[in-house]
Design a protein around this motif. Sequence first.
Motif, PDB file in Angstrom:
ATOM      1  N   VAL A   1      -1.127   4.753  -5.795  1.00  0.00           N
ATOM      2  CA  VAL A   1      -0.619   5.422  -4.597  1.00  0.00           C
ATOM      3  C   VAL A   1      -1.408   4.994  -3.369  1.00  0.00           C
ATOM      4  O   VAL A   1      -0.845   4.735  -2.298  1.00  0.00           O
ATOM      5  CB  VAL A   1      -0.663   6.953  -4.760  1.00  0.00           C
ATOM      6  CG1 VAL A   1      -0.299   7.646  -3.444  1.00  0.00           C
ATOM      7  CG2 VAL A   1       0.295   7.405  -5.857  1.00  0.00           C
ATOM      8  N   CYS A   2      -2.720   4.906  -3.505  1.00  0.00           N
ATOM      9  CA  CYS A   2      -3.562   4.495  -2.387  1.00  0.00           C
ATOM     10  C   CYS A   2      -3.226   3.076  -1.951  1.00  0.00           C
ATOM     11  O   CYS A   2      -3.086   2.794  -0.757  1.00  0.00           O
ATOM     12  CB  CYS A   2      -5.031   4.602  -2.785  1.00  0.00           C
ATOM     13  SG  CYS A   2      -6.188   4.200  -1.444  1.00  0.00           S
ATOM     14  N   ARG A   3      -3.077   2.156  -2.910  1.00  0.00           N
ATOM     15  CA  ARG A   3      -2.759   0.766  -2.563  1.00  0.00           C
ATOM     16  C   ARG A   3      -1.411   0.667  -1.865  1.00  0.00           C
ATOM     17  O   ARG A   3      -1.268  -0.044  -0.869  1.00  0.00           O
ATOM     18  CB  ARG A   3      -2.767  -0.092  -3.842  1.00  0.00           C
ATOM     19  CG  ARG A   3      -2.279  -1.518  -3.641  1.00  0.00           C
ATOM     20  CD  ARG A   3      -3.076  -2.249  -2.563  1.00  0.00           C
ATOM     21  NE  ARG A   3      -4.490  -2.305  -2.884  1.00  0.00           N
ATOM     22  CZ  ARG A   3      -5.447  -2.551  -1.986  1.00  0.00           C
ATOM     23  NH1 ARG A   3      -5.131  -2.748  -0.706  1.00  0.00           N
ATOM     24  NH2 ARG A   3      -6.711  -2.597  -2.356  1.00  0.00           N
ATOM     25  N   VAL A   4      -0.418   1.388  -2.349  1.00  0.00           N
ATOM     26  CA  VAL A   4       0.904   1.369  -1.716  1.00  0.00           C
ATOM     27  C   VAL A   4       0.822   1.911  -0.294  1.00  0.00           C
ATOM     28  O   VAL A   4       1.438   1.361   0.632  1.00  0.00           O
ATOM     29  CB  VAL A   4       1.910   2.183  -2.554  1.00  0.00           C
ATOM     30  CG1 VAL A   4       3.219   2.386  -1.791  1.00  0.00           C
ATOM     31  CG2 VAL A   4       2.201   1.478  -3.870  1.00  0.00           C
ATOM     32  N   ARG A   5       0.055   2.973  -0.092  1.00  0.00           N
ATOM     33  CA  ARG A   5      -0.065   3.554   1.249  1.00  0.00           C
ATOM     34  C   ARG A   5      -0.740   2.578   2.213  1.00  0.00           C
ATOM     35  O   ARG A   5      -0.341   2.447   3.372  1.00  0.00           O
ATOM     36  CB  ARG A   5      -0.867   4.859   1.181  1.00  0.00           C
ATOM     37  CG  ARG A   5      -0.041   6.024   0.679  1.00  0.00           C
ATOM     38  CD  ARG A   5       0.969   6.473   1.748  1.00  0.00           C
ATOM     39  NE  ARG A   5       2.038   7.271   1.153  1.00  0.00           N
ATOM     40  CZ  ARG A   5       3.186   6.782   0.725  1.00  0.00           C
ATOM     41  NH1 ARG A   5       3.420   5.496   0.785  1.00  0.00           N
ATOM     42  NH2 ARG A   5       4.127   7.568   0.239  1.00  0.00           N
ATOM     43  N   LEU A   6      -1.775   1.891   1.763  1.00  0.00           N
ATOM     44  CA  LEU A   6      -2.470   0.943   2.631  1.00  0.00           C
ATOM     45  C   LEU A   6      -1.565  -0.237   2.988  1.00  0.00           C
ATOM     46  O   LEU A   6      -1.571  -0.721   4.122  1.00  0.00           O
ATOM     47  CB  LEU A   6      -3.755   0.457   1.965  1.00  0.00           C
ATOM     48  CG  LEU A   6      -4.828   1.524   1.735  1.00  0.00           C
ATOM     49  CD1 LEU A   6      -6.068   0.910   1.097  1.00  0.00           C
ATOM     50  CD2 LEU A   6      -5.182   2.241   3.024  1.00  0.00           C
ATOM     51  N   ASN A   7      -0.767  -0.697   2.027  1.00  0.00           N
ATOM     52  CA  ASN A   7       0.187  -1.773   2.324  1.00  0.00           C
ATOM     53  C   ASN A   7       1.224  -1.323   3.342  1.00  0.00           C
ATOM     54  O   ASN A   7       1.618  -2.088   4.233  1.00  0.00           O
ATOM     55  CB  ASN A   7       0.881  -2.226   1.041  1.00  0.00           C
ATOM     56  CG  ASN A   7      -0.031  -3.032   0.129  1.00  0.00           C
ATOM     57  OD1 ASN A   7      -1.070  -3.522   0.552  1.00  0.00           O
ATOM     58  ND2 ASN A   7       0.352  -3.161  -1.128  1.00  0.00           N
ATOM     59  N   LEU A   8       1.684  -0.093   3.201  1.00  0.00           N
ATOM     60  CA  LEU A   8       2.664   0.434   4.149  1.00  0.00           C
ATOM     61  C   LEU A   8       2.052   0.583   5.539  1.00  0.00           C
ATOM     62  O   LEU A   8       2.704   0.288   6.552  1.00  0.00           O
ATOM     63  CB  LEU A   8       3.189   1.777   3.650  1.00  0.00           C
ATOM     64  CG  LEU A   8       4.314   2.422   4.457  1.00  0.00           C
ATOM     65  CD1 LEU A   8       5.503   1.483   4.606  1.00  0.00           C
ATOM     66  CD2 LEU A   8       4.751   3.734   3.791  1.00  0.00           C
ATOM     67  N   CYS A   9       0.804   1.024   5.604  1.00  0.00           N
ATOM     68  CA  CYS A   9       0.105   1.105   6.895  1.00  0.00           C
ATOM     69  C   CYS A   9       0.072  -0.261   7.571  1.00  0.00           C
ATOM     70  O   CYS A   9       0.346  -0.376   8.779  1.00  0.00           O
ATOM     71  CB  CYS A   9      -1.327   1.601   6.686  1.00  0.00           C
ATOM     72  SG  CYS A   9      -1.499   3.366   6.394  1.00  0.00           S
ATOM     73  N   ALA A  10      -0.274  -1.293   6.804  1.00  0.00           N
ATOM     74  CA  ALA A  10      -0.357  -2.642   7.367  1.00  0.00           C
ATOM     75  C   ALA A  10       0.989  -3.091   7.910  1.00  0.00           C
ATOM     76  O   ALA A  10       1.078  -3.675   8.998  1.00  0.00           O
ATOM     77  CB  ALA A  10      -0.856  -3.611   6.295  1.00  0.00           C
TER      78      ALA A  10
ATOM     79  N   PHE B   1      11.560   1.375  -4.298  1.00  0.00           N
ATOM     80  CA  PHE B   1      10.498   0.830  -5.138  1.00  0.00           C
ATOM     81  C   PHE B   1       9.207   0.662  -4.344  1.00  0.00           C
ATOM     82  O   PHE B   1       9.223   0.540  -3.122  1.00  0.00           O
ATOM     83  CB  PHE B   1      10.934  -0.504  -5.740  1.00  0.00           C
ATOM     84  CG  PHE B   1      12.189  -0.409  -6.548  1.00  0.00           C
ATOM     85  CD1 PHE B   1      12.227   0.361  -7.697  1.00  0.00           C
ATOM     86  CD2 PHE B   1      13.344  -1.052  -6.144  1.00  0.00           C
ATOM     87  CE1 PHE B   1      13.388   0.469  -8.442  1.00  0.00           C
ATOM     88  CE2 PHE B   1      14.508  -0.954  -6.875  1.00  0.00           C
ATOM     89  CZ  PHE B   1      14.533  -0.188  -8.034  1.00  0.00           C
ATOM     90  N   ASN B   2       8.082   0.666  -5.049  1.00  0.00           N
ATOM     91  CA  ASN B   2       6.780   0.552  -4.402  1.00  0.00           C
ATOM     92  C   ASN B   2       6.672  -0.721  -3.558  1.00  0.00           C
ATOM     93  O   ASN B   2       7.051  -1.800  -4.014  1.00  0.00           O
ATOM     94  CB  ASN B   2       5.664   0.537  -5.446  1.00  0.00           C
ATOM     95  CG  ASN B   2       5.323   1.936  -5.931  1.00  0.00           C
ATOM     96  OD1 ASN B   2       5.555   2.915  -5.232  1.00  0.00           O
ATOM     97  ND2 ASN B   2       4.774   2.032  -7.118  1.00  0.00           N
ATOM     98  N   ALA B   3       6.148  -0.568  -2.360  1.00  0.00           N
ATOM     99  CA  ALA B   3       5.945  -1.714  -1.452  1.00  0.00           C
ATOM    100  C   ALA B   3       4.592  -2.341  -1.764  1.00  0.00           C
ATOM    101  O   ALA B   3       3.585  -2.030  -1.136  1.00  0.00           O
ATOM    102  CB  ALA B   3       6.001  -1.246  -0.002  1.00  0.00           C
ATOM    103  N   ILE B   4       4.558  -3.243  -2.751  1.00  0.00           N
ATOM    104  CA  ILE B   4       3.275  -3.777  -3.214  1.00  0.00           C
ATOM    105  C   ILE B   4       3.187  -5.298  -3.145  1.00  0.00           C
ATOM    106  O   ILE B   4       2.116  -5.857  -3.303  1.00  0.00           O
ATOM    107  CB  ILE B   4       2.973  -3.339  -4.657  1.00  0.00           C
ATOM    108  CG1 ILE B   4       4.071  -3.830  -5.607  1.00  0.00           C
ATOM    109  CG2 ILE B   4       2.812  -1.828  -4.754  1.00  0.00           C
ATOM    110  CD1 ILE B   4       3.756  -3.641  -7.062  1.00  0.00           C
ATOM    111  N   VAL B   5       4.298  -5.979  -2.937  1.00  0.00           N
ATOM    112  CA  VAL B   5       4.271  -7.442  -2.965  1.00  0.00           C
ATOM    113  C   VAL B   5       3.856  -7.966  -1.596  1.00  0.00           C
ATOM    114  O   VAL B   5       4.624  -7.936  -0.641  1.00  0.00           O
ATOM    115  CB  VAL B   5       5.638  -8.020  -3.371  1.00  0.00           C
ATOM    116  CG1 VAL B   5       5.578  -9.541  -3.400  1.00  0.00           C
ATOM    117  CG2 VAL B   5       6.048  -7.486  -4.733  1.00  0.00           C
TER     118      VAL B   5
END
Length: 223
Positions: A38-47, A191-195
């Motif tokens: 969850v933390c990684r997805v949130r940081l990617n979304l912030c960026a 879906f998770n924004a991780i790529v």
Amino acid sequence: MSTIDSTHAPGMPTTTVSTSDQQRPIALMLGSFFGRGVCRVRLNLCAALITRGYKVDLLVVSGEGEMRDDVPKGVRVIDLQASRALKAIPKIAKYIRREQPIAIISAEDHLNVATLIARKLSRRAPPISVSSHVLHHIDAGKPFWTKRYWTRFALRLIYPWATSRIAVSSGMADTMAEVTGLQRNNIDTVFNAIVTEDINKRAQEACPHPWLEDQEHPVVLGV
């Protein structure tokens, strides 16, 4: 409640947003900076939001954790300095009244409930998107004094207050509908924004683990 401006940044292309949107932030909610999906997805979304010209505030219930240094440059971190999400409700409500964010994006059921209650107390009406990443199937037959009973009760009572409800998979959306009592068509699948480019670079790197170097024994990877 403390505020910190991050000094770390990934590079991504930018787009233009209106002046009014630039003046008011988009607020993202996070429990902590400990290394979880969850933390990684949130940081990617912030960026992604920063590179599109938005002002971004990241509200963290507790600002502890090893991923704090990964916050993208330009994101304002607001440490609510609370031991749990429910205790952060007054500070979240105060933030909503003071900053009047364009929108609020929250994840994890306990934090979603706290954020929705805080918006109600703030007497402001920014749109709130809540998402579930791991929603345990909560048995309605549990005794009323158990945590699971009251969690299910809270979700059924408060999730209808959200502007939008998001699940990270279709199966997750089905479970959310069953647990919350919401109509399935009132839940969106995103879906998770991780790529990111960083993932592509890391995929090309060597992985010098002895289990992977041993060609005689098969390795089962569970994700």
